[in-house]
Motif scaffolding. Sequence first.
Motif, PDB file in Angstrom:
ATOM      1  N   TYR A  66      34.897 -44.578 -69.170  1.00  0.00           N
ATOM      2  CA  TYR A  66      36.222 -44.040 -68.851  1.00  0.00           C
ATOM      3  C   TYR A  66      37.265 -45.132 -69.068  1.00  0.00           C
ATOM      4  CZ  TYR A  66      34.820 -46.384 -64.522  1.00  0.00           C
ATOM      5  OH  TYR A  66      34.347 -47.299 -63.619  1.00  0.00           O
ATOM      6  N   LEU A  97      42.515 -39.846 -69.825  1.00  0.00           N
ATOM      7  CA  LEU A  97      41.350 -40.697 -70.058  1.00  0.00           C
ATOM      8  C   LEU A  97      41.096 -40.807 -71.553  1.00  0.00           C
ATOM      9  CD1 LEU A  97      38.863 -39.194 -67.433  1.00  0.00           C
ATOM     10  CD2 LEU A  97      39.955 -41.447 -67.277  1.00  0.00           C
ATOM     11  N   LEU A  99      38.214 -41.717 -73.524  1.00  0.00           N
ATOM     12  CA  LEU A  99      36.775 -41.962 -73.380  1.00  0.00           C
ATOM     13  C   LEU A  99      36.244 -42.692 -74.607  1.00  0.00           C
ATOM     14  CD1 LEU A  99      35.505 -38.608 -71.836  1.00  0.00           C
ATOM     15  CD2 LEU A  99      36.477 -40.620 -70.699  1.00  0.00           C
TER      16      LEU A  99
END
Length: 216
Positions: A66, A97, A99
């Motif tokens: 994350y 976020l 990722l």
Amino acid sequence: MKTIQLNDQALPVANIFCIGRNYHEHIRELDNAVPTEPVVFLKPTSALLAAGEDIVLPAFSNDVHYECELVVYIGRDAHNISAAEALAHVGGYAIGLDLTARDVQSAAKAQGLPWTQAKGFRGAACVSAFVAAAAVDDIQAQAFSLSVNGHTRQQGDSAQMILSVAQQIAYLSAVYGLQAGDLIYTGTPAGVGKMVAGDELHLRWPQQVEATFRVR
């Protein structure tokens, strides 16, 4: 067509630009070099994931991280504008976020290959609902945080950005050109880490917006 939510309206998304290595502490935790110019990468619009949807971990990675950050929605086209003009082109802001499949990214870096798979898989661009730009007094004075299963993992402050939001917009407008609907992920502070199935991630931008994502 992918959309974001702003003032209860669904607005279309064009490009997704991301700024890497924009906080000194995050650069140090990954043992990266401080960039001499902005580090920019792209995510496909298919990577966008709205709050309330589940994050599905990709089968090709065992180490998805994350990275919590503030996100900008460009409200009108911007071409070769100055930093002084930049914020007038913002339609709204959110928290999101970025990722990263860290194992895939590391392998790509070692071979001098692009990061696309590591950064652009489905669901790799999570985002909350947006708040109108006019509701944010100073985007460079915003604290935000991420908790995982109730434990705080990241705490950021936009005042600590290496490249301000206005500078990011000006740079992108000069090199790539920006259009209404573009998103900019503005960089993550220190504290990134691995997610596993069953985790619950809560993003908080006080007095503005919050979002929750579950991992499976």
